[in-house]
Write an enzyme that holds these catalytic residues in place. Structure first.
Site, mmCIF file in Angstrom:
data_model
loop_
_atom_site.group_PDB
_atom_site.id
_atom_site.type_symbol
_atom_site.label_atom_id
_atom_site.label_comp_id
_atom_site.label_asym_id
_atom_site.label_seq_id
_atom_site.Cartn_x
_atom_site.Cartn_y
_atom_site.Cartn_z
ATOM 1 N N ARG A 12 -8.569 9.876 -9.904
ATOM 2 C CA ARG A 12 -7.677 10.867 -9.077
ATOM 3 C C ARG A 12 -7.016 9.904 -7.876
ATOM 4 O O ARG A 12 -7.265 9.726 -6.745
ATOM 5 C CB ARG A 12 -8.622 11.917 -8.202
ATOM 6 C CG ARG A 12 -7.894 13.059 -7.462
ATOM 7 C CD ARG A 12 -8.129 13.274 -6.054
ATOM 8 N NE ARG A 12 -7.622 12.021 -5.280
ATOM 9 C CZ ARG A 12 -7.877 12.227 -3.879
ATOM 10 N NH1 ARG A 12 -8.498 12.826 -3.153
ATOM 11 N NH2 ARG A 12 -7.558 10.772 -3.129
ATOM 12 N N TYR A 52 0.897 -1.213 0.021
ATOM 13 C CA TYR A 52 -0.021 0.043 -0.027
ATOM 14 C C TYR A 52 0.981 1.339 -0.096
ATOM 15 O O TYR A 52 1.744 1.381 -0.535
ATOM 16 C CB TYR A 52 -0.830 -0.020 1.098
ATOM 17 C CG TYR A 52 -2.112 1.075 1.175
ATOM 18 C CD1 TYR A 52 -2.823 1.158 -0.054
ATOM 19 C CD2 TYR A 52 -2.400 1.780 2.070
ATOM 20 C CE1 TYR A 52 -3.722 2.196 -0.325
ATOM 21 C CE2 TYR A 52 -3.410 2.800 1.708
ATOM 22 C CZ TYR A 52 -3.990 2.963 0.826
ATOM 23 O OH TYR A 52 -4.877 3.890 0.724
ATOM 24 N N GLU A 68 -13.496 4.968 -3.361
ATOM 25 C CA GLU A 68 -12.113 5.444 -3.403
ATOM 26 C C GLU A 68 -11.342 5.977 -4.382
ATOM 27 O O GLU A 68 -11.536 5.608 -5.724
ATOM 28 C CB GLU A 68 -11.078 4.204 -3.102
ATOM 29 C CG GLU A 68 -9.713 4.121 -2.751
ATOM 30 C CD GLU A 68 -9.445 4.683 -1.441
ATOM 31 O OE1 GLU A 68 -8.534 5.333 -1.295
ATOM 32 O OE2 GLU A 68 -10.404 4.542 -0.403
ATOM 33 N N ASP A 69 -10.848 7.188 -4.263
ATOM 34 C CA ASP A 69 -10.233 8.088 -5.318
ATOM 35 C C ASP A 69 -11.019 8.296 -6.677
ATOM 36 O O ASP A 69 -10.548 8.409 -7.603
ATOM 37 C CB ASP A 69 -8.655 7.171 -5.531
ATOM 38 C CG ASP A 69 -7.652 7.209 -4.556
ATOM 39 O OD1 ASP A 69 -7.943 7.878 -3.568
ATOM 40 O OD2 ASP A 69 -6.608 6.716 -4.661
ATOM 41 N N LYS A 92 -5.919 -1.182 -0.966
ATOM 42 C CA LYS A 92 -6.698 -0.889 -0.001
ATOM 43 C C LYS A 92 -7.600 -1.909 0.539
ATOM 44 O O LYS A 92 -7.457 -1.976 1.927
ATOM 45 C CB LYS A 92 -7.763 0.317 -0.346
ATOM 46 C CG LYS A 92 -8.306 1.134 0.605
ATOM 47 C CD LYS A 92 -7.353 2.415 0.608
ATOM 48 C CE LYS A 92 -8.151 3.311 1.326
ATOM 49 N NZ LYS A 92 -7.267 4.694 1.824
ATOM 50 N N ASP A 138 -14.036 7.048 1.589
ATOM 51 C CA ASP A 138 -12.920 7.030 2.485
ATOM 52 C C ASP A 138 -11.781 8.264 2.254
ATOM 53 O O ASP A 138 -11.534 8.866 3.327
ATOM 54 C CB ASP A 138 -11.972 5.754 2.042
ATOM 55 C CG ASP A 138 -10.642 5.751 3.294
ATOM 56 O OD1 ASP A 138 -10.956 5.804 4.472
ATOM 57 O OD2 ASP A 138 -9.587 5.555 2.706
ATOM 58 N N ASP A 139 -11.885 8.839 1.066
ATOM 59 C CA ASP A 139 -11.129 10.105 1.073
ATOM 60 C C ASP A 139 -11.827 11.183 1.549
ATOM 61 O O ASP A 139 -11.131 12.014 2.207
ATOM 62 C CB ASP A 139 -11.194 10.461 -0.435
ATOM 63 C CG ASP A 139 -10.508 9.294 -1.314
ATOM 64 O OD1 ASP A 139 -9.087 9.002 -0.906
ATOM 65 O OD2 ASP A 139 -10.942 8.716 -2.143
ATOM 66 N N ASN A 156 -0.483 12.498 0.160
ATOM 67 C CA ASN A 156 0.142 11.075 -0.160
ATOM 68 C C ASN A 156 0.467 11.133 -1.758
ATOM 69 O O ASN A 156 -0.111 11.885 -2.522
ATOM 70 C CB ASN A 156 -0.715 9.904 0.010
ATOM 71 C CG ASN A 156 -0.562 9.454 1.471
ATOM 72 O OD1 ASN A 156 0.541 9.479 1.929
ATOM 73 N ND2 ASN A 156 -1.518 9.057 2.094
#
Length: 525
Positions: free
Chosen positions: A121, A69, A210-211, A139, A233-234, A374
């Site tokens: 993203r 990860y 996610e993303d 993840k 989650d973001d 990150n």
């Protein structure tokens, strides 16, 4: 005689196997020459020797997770289609006739958690198209490593709607849809097809978004949070871990959340998600209205201060556009508004300059500095930079890990990692165990408050704002228990597991621990 011969054959086979593979999996990881080589080896191990992989992951999580990860997964996603690997996730293409048929063909049908991305993203790296498969594959492992969810109950999904990355479109090795991203109604039709198919396939599956890019992430969450057991989650996971870190730091400074002025550099989904969670916390813990709570959060984006006089603000920034004077630079804003905490979600390396940190440190005895972007190459500052410019006084948390340093008194000072792995696996597992119909913001607030209290104040003062990651499964068991109990008490269609029905004081923590996946010891592999 035949029995003896069988035993000898097995012994010989075992010896031959060992001679061909003289290194244990952990030794093999350590002897690799680069982190991407470690990533590739671990991916191969996951496919070919699954028990050995999960044993390694669970028994050596702190050492192994950085290679499967963050931070290694960022490079892996960028090079995904040029790396010699076979995906372990499910690739759903917009052109597929039936998502449901593909889901029903998956080898493991008892799936309870899905992590899905469209790859637009990825981390701070932008549109990586089908390379986003790497992020969901990484993840999803945290559900097993952190919360002990059986890996067969976890499914990473790449929802491929194309890419606008010209390099990928021109790359003959690119394995995703070779077309520009779908937009508007065409995009949302594919998303709806995905979400409907998931619910038809498994009526109660936790879906983690996610993303996704800002212009879809907020809409996606609002569109489905009432009809599906889902979260982003973001937005929510990052908000929760940041709030937990902030509350932990305030135990060191002996100050109240209601006394804070929190400045954000970056106003995307992560930043405004954190701001909204802080506002919810101020409402719940201190009785402020949500609008009053938002006024404790000041944002800057690439054009400067987010304020009421600007006419170019996206919808998610508008609730934080206060009637305050415009400032162009971060340093100007720090000097003008005198914040107590600085949070970076900009993906701009070096944005927290020495001058900015020195200015913040002149205003606060223990300045709170959280460069959360990150991967490591995108962090607003390093731990060493923050400590040097604050005279070793900063209370620091980052998105990626940084090594500890020695203070002037030779004490070891730690960089806390605001790792969402403390949060989302526990939230997801609680939702699975209670079969809750939806996941509220208050569930995340519950997790943040309890996580912030899990370290002793002297440890937090040296930078350990979160429990050591080596104890992540114990931490997850405690958090899952608290969140599961909250979900049941709050209603929302949640149920008490049959094992706890009739108990006057249900021992949620013991029950959660009893459900956790146990990998075989590495010594037996």
């Amino acid at each position: 005689m035949q029995r003896t011969s069988g035993v000898l054959r097995r012994m010989l086979s075992s010896l031959q196997s060992r001679s061909m593979d003289p290194y244990s999996p952990l030794e093999e990881v350590r002897r690799k020459g680069s982190d991407i080589d470690r990533y590739l080896y671990l991916k191969h191990l996951q496919r070919e020797r699954e028990p050995a992989f999960y044993s390694l992951l669970l028994h050596h999580a702190e050492e192994i997770l950085p290679f499967v990860y963050t931070p290694t997964v960022g490079e892996a996603c960028q090079r995904y289609h040029r790396l010699p690997l076979t995906p372990v996730g499910l690739h759903l293409r917009a052109t597929d006739a039936s998502f449901l048929t593909t889901l029903r063909a998956w080898p493991h049908q008892d799936v309870r958690v899905v992590v899905v991305t469209d790859g637009e993203r990825v981390l701070g790296l932008g549109d990586l198209g089908a390379g986003g498969m790497g992020i969901v594959e990484g993840k999803i492992l945290l559900y097993t490593a952190a919360a002990g969810l059986d890996p067969r109950a976890c499914l990473p999904v790449m929802l491929d709607v194309g890419t606008n990355n010209e390099d990928l479109l021109a790359d003959p090795l690119y394995k995703g849809l070779r077309q520009r991203r779908l937009v508007g109604a065409a995009y949302w039709a594919v998303v709806e097809k995905c979400m409907t198919s998931l619910k038809q396939w498994q009526p109660h599956t936790v879906v983690q978004f996610e993303d996704f890019a800002n212009h879809h992430a907020f809409q996606l969450l609002e569109k489905y949070r009432g009809s599906h057991c889902c979260f982003n989650d973001d937005i929510q996971g990052t908000a929760c871990i940041t709030l937990a870190g902030l509350l932990s730091a305030l135990r060191v400074t002996h100050s109240s959340l209601s006394d804070q002025r929190i400045m954000f550099y970056g106003a995307g989904e992560a930043g405004t998600g954190i701001g909204e969670m802080i506002a919810i916390a101020l409402h719940s813990m201190h009785g402020l209205s949500i609008e009053e709570g938002r006024k404790h959060c000041i944002f800057l984006d690439s054009k400067g201060l987010v304020c009421a006089s600007r006419q170019d603000l996206q919808e998610h920034k508008q609730p934080f556009a206060h009637d305050i004077p415009y400032q162009k630079t971060l340093l100007e804003a720090v000097l003008e508004f005198r914040p107590t905490a600085l949070i970076g979600v900009s993906t701009r390396r070096g944005a927290f300059s020495a001058e900015v940190i020195e200015a913040l440190s002149a205003l606060n005895t223990r300045p709170i500095i959280f460069p959360l972007s990150n991967p490591t190459s995108k962090a607003e500052c390093t731990f060493e930079e923050a400590m040097k410019s604050s005279g070793n006084r900063a209370l620091f948390a980052s998105g990626s890990p940084f090594p500890s340093i020695r203070g002037t008194d030779n004490r070891e000072l730690y960089a806390a990692q605001a790792n969402n792995a403390y949060i989302f696996p526990a939230i997801g597992l609680a939702a699975v165990l209670t079969r809750t119909s939806h996941i509220s913001d208050d569930a995340f607030l519950t997790a943040a408050k309890h996580l912030s209290e899990m370290t002793q104040i002297p440890e937090a003062a040296r930078g350990l704002l979160f429990p050591r990651f080596s104890s992540i499964q114990q931490v997850s068991a405690k958090l899952t228990a608290k969140v599961a109990q909250f979900m049941v008490e709050a209603g929302g269609g949640a149920v008490v597991p049959s094992e706890l029905v009739g108990e006057k004081s249900p021992d949620w923590e013991a029950y959660v621990a009893s459900t956790m996946y146990k990998a075989p010891p590495t010594s037996k592999l």
